[in-house]
Design an enzyme around this catalytic site. Structure first.
Site, PDB file in Angstrom:
ATOM      1  N   ARG C 243       1.478  14.163   7.480  1.00  0.00           N
ATOM      2  CA  ARG C 243       0.046  14.273   7.186  1.00  0.00           C
ATOM      3  C   ARG C 243      -0.706  13.198   7.952  1.00  0.00           C
ATOM      4  O   ARG C 243      -0.476  12.007   7.735  1.00  0.00           O
ATOM      5  CB  ARG C 243      -0.171  14.100   5.675  1.00  0.00           C
ATOM      6  CG  ARG C 243      -1.518  14.595   5.174  1.00  0.00           C
ATOM      7  CD  ARG C 243      -1.714  14.221   3.713  1.00  0.00           C
ATOM      8  NE  ARG C 243      -2.006  12.796   3.600  1.00  0.00           N
ATOM      9  CZ  ARG C 243      -1.766  12.069   2.505  1.00  0.00           C
ATOM     10  NH1 ARG C 243      -1.213  12.601   1.430  1.00  0.00           N
ATOM     11  NH2 ARG C 243      -2.069  10.785   2.487  1.00  0.00           N
ATOM     12  N   HIS C 247      -5.155  12.355   2.068  1.00  0.00           N
ATOM     13  CA  HIS C 247      -4.825  13.563   1.314  1.00  0.00           C
ATOM     14  C   HIS C 247      -6.024  14.514   1.268  1.00  0.00           C
ATOM     15  O   HIS C 247      -5.909  15.697   1.570  1.00  0.00           O
ATOM     16  CB  HIS C 247      -4.384  13.204  -0.107  1.00  0.00           C
ATOM     17  CG  HIS C 247      -4.319  14.385  -1.013  1.00  0.00           C
ATOM     18  ND1 HIS C 247      -3.416  15.403  -0.826  1.00  0.00           N
ATOM     19  CD2 HIS C 247      -5.074  14.740  -2.079  1.00  0.00           C
ATOM     20  CE1 HIS C 247      -3.607  16.333  -1.756  1.00  0.00           C
ATOM     21  NE2 HIS C 247      -4.620  15.959  -2.521  1.00  0.00           N
ATOM     22  N   TYR C 256      -1.103   3.370   0.330  1.00  0.00           N
ATOM     23  CA  TYR C 256       0.309   3.761   0.172  1.00  0.00           C
ATOM     24  C   TYR C 256       1.019   4.228   1.451  1.00  0.00           C
ATOM     25  O   TYR C 256       2.234   4.198   1.515  1.00  0.00           O
ATOM     26  CB  TYR C 256       0.442   4.829  -0.930  1.00  0.00           C
ATOM     27  CG  TYR C 256      -0.378   6.087  -0.676  1.00  0.00           C
ATOM     28  CD1 TYR C 256       0.128   7.100   0.128  1.00  0.00           C
ATOM     29  CD2 TYR C 256      -1.640   6.245  -1.229  1.00  0.00           C
ATOM     30  CE1 TYR C 256      -0.617   8.249   0.361  1.00  0.00           C
ATOM     31  CE2 TYR C 256      -2.394   7.379  -0.996  1.00  0.00           C
ATOM     32  CZ  TYR C 256      -1.881   8.390  -0.202  1.00  0.00           C
ATOM     33  OH  TYR C 256      -2.608   9.506   0.043  1.00  0.00           O
TER      34      TYR C 256
HETATM   35  C1  LIG Z   1      -0.752  22.037 -10.830  1.00  0.00           C
HETATM   36  C2  LIG Z   1      -1.421  20.909 -10.136  1.00  0.00           C
HETATM   37  N1  LIG Z   1      -1.076  19.642 -10.424  1.00  0.00           N
HETATM   38  C3  LIG Z   1      -1.695  18.604  -9.828  1.00  0.00           C
HETATM   39  C4  LIG Z   1      -2.687  18.808  -8.917  1.00  0.00           C
HETATM   40  C5  LIG Z   1      -3.391  17.614  -8.243  1.00  0.00           C
HETATM   41  N2  LIG Z   1      -3.003  17.521  -6.818  1.00  0.00           N
HETATM   42  C6  LIG Z   1      -3.740  18.091  -5.867  1.00  0.00           C
HETATM   43  S1  LIG Z   1      -3.024  18.024  -4.363  1.00  0.00           S
HETATM   44  C7  LIG Z   1      -1.673  17.205  -4.975  1.00  0.00           C
HETATM   45  C8  LIG Z   1      -0.519  16.886  -4.062  1.00  0.00           C
HETATM   46  C9  LIG Z   1      -0.005  18.108  -3.363  1.00  0.00           C
HETATM   47  O1  LIG Z   1       1.069  17.791  -2.524  1.00  0.00           O
HETATM   48  P1  LIG Z   1       1.754  18.876  -1.608  1.00  0.00           P
HETATM   49  O2  LIG Z   1       2.170  20.053  -2.420  1.00  0.00           O
HETATM   50  O3  LIG Z   1       2.812  18.186  -0.832  1.00  0.00           O
HETATM   51  O4  LIG Z   1       0.593  19.377  -0.645  1.00  0.00           O
HETATM   52  P2  LIG Z   1      -0.226  18.548   0.422  1.00  0.00           P
HETATM   53  O5  LIG Z   1      -1.500  18.135  -0.248  1.00  0.00           O
HETATM   54  O6  LIG Z   1       0.599  17.413   0.863  1.00  0.00           O
HETATM   55  O7  LIG Z   1      -0.505  19.511   1.517  1.00  0.00           O
HETATM   56  C10 LIG Z   1      -1.831  16.974  -6.345  1.00  0.00           C
HETATM   57  C11 LIG Z   1      -0.872  16.251  -7.196  1.00  0.00           C
HETATM   58  C12 LIG Z   1      -3.040  20.140  -8.639  1.00  0.00           C
HETATM   59  N3  LIG Z   1      -4.008  20.445  -7.772  1.00  0.00           N
HETATM   60  N4  LIG Z   1      -2.392  21.165  -9.243  1.00  0.00           N
END
Ligand SMILES: Cc1ncc(C[n+]2csc(CCOP(=O)(O)OP(=O)(O)O)c2C)c(N)n1
Ligand SMILES: Cc1ncc(C[n+]2csc(CCOP(=O)(O)OP(=O)(O)O)c2C)c(N)n1
Ligand SMILES: [Mg+2]
Ligand SMILES: [Mg+2]
Lengths: 346, 336, 346, 336
Positions: C243, C247, C256
């Site tokens: 990434r 985020h 981090y």
């Molecule tokens: C069910 C759920 N839990 C928590 C969140 C909060 N949240 C949004 S993005 C994220 C991290 C997602 O990580 P990943 O699946 O690796 O996708 P990336 O953002 O890295 O593309 C979190 C914890 C959410 N949107 N949905």
């Protein structure tokens, strides 16, 4: 990382003769209690309940590899009848439980067994949390949780397995593969090569063993326990057996279990095969069998008697929701008691 | 209806600081307290509610979890069974749906199912609430769904002082508490927070402003909306009590009944959709306890019965001061 | 069953030169749109949104291996800016979406892309269901769903992957491993040896590829698509990348993300490496780059303009909950309009 | 308030047969209809509600699923998006908790989130309800939690004829419907079911017995309890209307208001715990629509605010005819 345990069923190396006899005794008791529970339901004296038939070697073999003083068992719902090693309370409470008595979920301090879990796979995260808590508090021992082949399809199984791996939690995930989830056979449950192979998704060892052989189960659990308590983390064990009874007292398996398969499975009934093995080793005979059955009957009858004699308050449900009931609950409880013509609660 | 605190002094803080401060205090007070959830440790939480905890208490007591709400709650139940005092965070309340089976079937029942042998002394923290342009499922006010699940206590602070007092009570309570934090209040709500030990007992509503023409009953951020409405009405010579429920389970039935008896007219404000929101329970409770004091039907000001909308629509969805004012005026005009 | 795709990044065998150029063009557009979305948020003209930076090769490479006429893409939330191949509507609607406009979720018939999904991993069961539906209706094509490394910890991922295996559903499960789930790195997410290895739990093939190389992605997805449409069932693909942005617009990764790691990852920025590869092959030059950037700018600006110009009804939320609103909703809508001083709805 | 059917004749059936019969009819009528869930195919369902479907419609349209409620609902949403008409079964409503994230966040919002592009024409069948000594989470009445989720319709038939008429309507409806079947009614409730096409429109309550001293409002199996209470009261010269809501979303507000206007006194009966059950919403609705007609507070007869109890306690937990009678008598005695 998945292995199939190949230890011969004839080399119970680390189990003393007396232990082998005790294991068979507890397996017999499990079957006797399970039969009795079925009969109680048919007599209208108990609610729907699930038989252990076919899984006795798993439950008892695992129990003997654990230390009841330090380890916890977090069961699904079939196993309670076989956990004699964790205290006689377990059977007593289980009988209350199937009778629908509210005290059935209670195990006194020192009896390290949770009550049956109906909501499938929800016990697995709990077991991982308990193991994590043990680790945080530097307590000895580990946690073993049982769940069925069907339960591995629930998100809870995977979420918990994955977390256990990340935390190196001292937990043993024991999949009781009895080939069926009610009417759903393994091949409709998953295309994975085995349930043990799902350990790959958690980065933990997966072991597949003959679940009709209590000695094989004992060794697999003993090894997993060793890993757990030494800080090496969790293990997924799959014990392969066959469900020898209906799913529960409410089920009609003739609609879906092929009669041939069941007949073949009966030949490998753990109560038959393990007994034969002990007989062959000179550790068992008909006399012992009769004694074991009589002892089991007596223990089960005593448990039924105790359950029947345990008094019941119709408003028991209000206790033990919270440490102190809310004012609304106090009001409702008084209303209930008034409606039932009882005095106000002390 | 009063806080049990006997504070030496007080320091002005916003709700977020009050929560962070309380977590620090409670972790220091009791080393069985463990904080975990998604992104709570290294980053200190997406709103910094848990900032600094890992630095102070270490990586075993403040833990970033794999992304799975079900096992966050499920393992909390197990941790509690083992004797720990877990304070898990659900990053946004809308994602508690992923854990409803663990919340309703396990967390709420550990004590019940073991007939008193084991406690689930768990405090689940989760922010929620509208007005801050978050993506979907970040705003949803689902407290009434939780309130229909027996075995959960539900705290919904509206002030920084209560955020501290209720959170400390929650963590020390032997029962499971859903501690729901208003996103909009994190920075917007600021007030003097008692120094030292400050405990607000559960089930004691708080009168935010006094009045006797009408009572507005609210909880969480809607208390702030109600307060603003009451201030506006005061300038018009209308005297409105604002009653902050603080905890919806247990519910301060007496305070509700007393307010209705005094005022005779009631407006209930909630962020949730109208149907089966907690306002319905408040109305049902008034029906039970103070029916004969009512001079007009109770008015509900709610979100509407559609999913919480996207950003450009939310200001017309979440109850506003204007909508509360309109409801108060309508209610005051009704025949007794 | 897990394999690591080792096809050289220099042998784009089945892609024509023009396609390689188009892929880079779409990757550039994705980055431009992503940057613009970030800026819009900073200007207060859009809500929180998530950048694609680092995942362009995955999204565009996958899109080129699919057939937009028959296949569906079920995204998480970062990918919409890179799905130009599925129609210009996708970008238009995505811009509306991040602005918080209620039309942002709509894609007209023929645009086979679902809107962004915020509730992590919930799109995976849906994608499996869509694929199952295709199979039941004998429709051509397949469904591809994207999800992050973090999302693999959710029960939905496992439940859906397991079901996909059982059904031989024509679905491609694409895990975008950008190393982070907000602040949580891979090794705190799982102990599995890779995300691809989780395919073992479903009994389906798992493939791990370099997610910074659109050609590797193209081939892996093309192979998986071939399996899907021929009835051979699902594939789990893990595309490994990093990434390169926070985020979301609301995140501060300096808390981090180790600066060194990020710097190293920037050297493998797919927009840099793939461009270099095409330059080396004589397929790209500065002139083309300028043109591609200008074209991207223009498309993005047009989308922003269209979004700004799309009218908005404050009571839009009442439409499209049900085919017909309930009487209670009709009443609420009238109340809302009255409160806002609007006429009663037509 | 009347069914839209024009039946040629009628055949007496219990609710279970009516449901099975309707599933057969709807699958025959529309080959996009697909039935799936745990144990619905080979074994015909744990209660035989889906018996014979696989034999008649084959293994691709009647499918035994892996044991995972989340993906049962989640894949149903996807199937609907692809143009199918899914009728998934959740084996017991209490296990819908495992799928709440898919129900609330996905099923209820497919149409909303795609701004009308895609429908979730899904009918989720799930049995629930007490009085039959089932293990835990088999009995829980959680309809009010579902009713607080915008985007779901909720049908709760109380008669075999309505089980047919509402199920057929649900399956043909373009929107998601939670179709909740009372376990106790499966065999205990039996009545003439119209032959041929029989559709009961949503949002039209049914008067089960006429009366004007008081109205008992109920849904699902509690209608049967209410009817028995009304019969007993009739022998005492008390004239009680029983109003069966049939669907709680959409709600027949007009029928409720009309009944309250006529009778002035109301008892609402629900199986759910008191706090935040659907009875609260009924009371709030009466407050909104018929406040000035009320001659006494509305009485609630509910389950209590503790988890659904084990078998030996359930008869004193689930509302009984006796408890309804007591509530009616109390309400009739209250001062106007
Ligand atoms: C069910 C759920 N839990 C928590 C969140 C909060 N949240 C949004 S993005 C994220 C991290 C997602 O990580 P990943 O699946 O690796 O996708 P990336 O953002 O890295 O593309 C979190 C914890 C959410 N949107 N949905
Ligand atoms: C979450 C949940 N879903 C469904 C059920 C209904 N149910 C009870 S037992 C069972 C099958 C369980 O199969 P398995 O896990 O293999 O255990 P076994 O009964 O074979 O020991 C089902 C579907 C349940 N109790 N919990
Ligand atoms: Mg099984
Ligand atoms: Mg990621």
């Amino acid at each position: 990382m998945t292995t199939t345990d190949s230890r011969s069923r004839n080399s119970p190396r680390e189990l003393a003769d007396a232990e082998l006899q005790d294991i068979l005794g507890d397996m017999i008791q499990a079957r006797v209690a399970s039969d009795r529970a079925f009969a109680l339901q048919r007599q209208g004296r108990a609610g729907t309940n699930a038989q252990v038939d076919g899984s006795e070697a798993i439950v008892v073999g695992a129990a003997y590899a654990l230390d009841p003083a330090t380890d916890w068992v977090v069961p699904q719902y079939r196993e309670l009848v076989g956990l004699q090693r964790f205290g006689s309370e377990v059977l007593d409470r289980y009988v209350m439980y199937i009778k629908g008595h509210p005290n059935g979920g209670f195990h006194p301090e020192g009896t390290n067994v949770l009550p049956p879990q109906i909501s499938l796979a929800t016990q697995i995260p709990k077991a991982v949390g308990m193991a994590w808590g043990k680790k945080l508090q530097n307590e000895p021992g580990c946690v073993l949780t049982f769940f069925g082949d069907g339960s591995t399809s629930e998100g809870d199984f995977y979420e918990a397995g994955n977390l256990a791996g990340v935390l190196d939690a001292p937990v043993i995930l024991f999949c009781v593969n009895n080939q069926w989830a009610i009417s759903t056979p393994n091949h409709e449950q998953t295309r994975a090569s085995s349930f043990a192979s799902k350990a790959e998704a958690f980065g933990i060892p997966g072991v597949r063993i003959d679940g009709t052989d209590p000695v094989a189960v004992f060794h697999a659990v003993a090894d997993a326990r060793e890993r757990a308590v030494s800080g090496a983390g969790p293990t997924l064990i799959e014990g392969v057996t066959y469900r020898l009874a209906p799913h529960t007292t409410a089920d009609d398996p003739t609609r879906y279990v092929p009669a041939d398969d069941l007949a073949k499975a009966r030949e490998r009934d753990p109560l038959v095969t393990f007994r034969a093995m002990l007989v062959e080793a000179g550790l068992w005979d008909d006399e012992r069998q009769r004694e074991a059955e009589a002892a089991a009957d007596e223990r089960v009858e005593a448990a039924v008697r105790r359950a029947d004699e345990t008094p019941l308050a119709p408003d028991h449900g209000f206790t033990n929701v919270f440490a102190e009931p809310t004012p609304r609950m106090v009001r409702q409880r008084a209303e209930m008691r008034r409606h039932l013509g009882l005095e106000d609660p002390r | 209806m009063t806080a049990a605190a006997d504070p030496v002094g007080a320091t002005p803080m916003n709700m977020l600081s009050a929560i962070n401060h309380t977590l620090h205090r409670e972790m220091a007070r009791d080393d069985r307290v463990i904080v975990f959830g998604e992104d709570v440790a290294k980053s200190g939480g997406v709103f910094r509610a848990t900032d600094g905890l890992q630095a102070e208490f270490g990586a075993t007591r403040v833990v970033d979890m794999p992304l799975a709400e079900g096992v966050i709650i499920g393992s909390a139940v197990g941790l509690a069974a083992s004797g720990m005092v877990p304070v898990p965070e659900i990053q946004f309340l809308g994602f508690a749906y992923q854990a409803f089976h663990q919340i309703a079937g396990q967390l709420a029942r550990l004590r019940y199912r073991t007939d008193g042998r084991l406690n689930a002394a768990v405090t689940v923290r989760a922010p929620f609430g509208g007005g801050v342009r978050t993506p979907e499922l970040h705003s949803e006010a689902i407290e009434s769904q939780l309130a229909n699940i027996p075995g959960l206590k539900i705290a919904m602070p509206a002030s920084a002082a209560d955020a501290k007092g209720l959170l400390a009570t929650a963590i020390r309570d032997p029962d499971p508490v859903m501690f729901l934090e208003p996103l909009r209040g994190y920075r917007a709500v600021s007030d003097p927070v008692p120094d030292g030990d400050h405990l607000v007992p559960f089930g004691e509503a708080r009168t935010v402003s006094e009045g006797d023409d009408l009572v507005i009953i609210a909880w969480s951020y809607m208390v702030e909306i109600a307060r603003q409405a009451a201030d506006r009405l005061r300038t018009e010579g209308v005297s409105v009590q604002v009653l902050d429920l603080r905890t919806i389970v247990p519910l301060d039935v007496e305070a509700i009944a007393a307010a209705v008896e005094r005022c005779g007219r009631v407006v209930v404000v909630q962020e949730a959709p109208e149907t089966c929101g907690f306002a319905s329970e408040v109305i049902a409770t008034i029906n039970d306890e103070a029916f004969y004091s009512l001079e007009a039907p109770v008015a509900r000001v709610s979100g509407y019965d559609h999913p919480y909308p996207v950003g450009m629509l939310e200001d017309d969805y979440v109850p506003s001061v204007e909508r509360v004012l309109a409801a108060v005026r309508r209610t005051l005009e009704m025949a007794p």
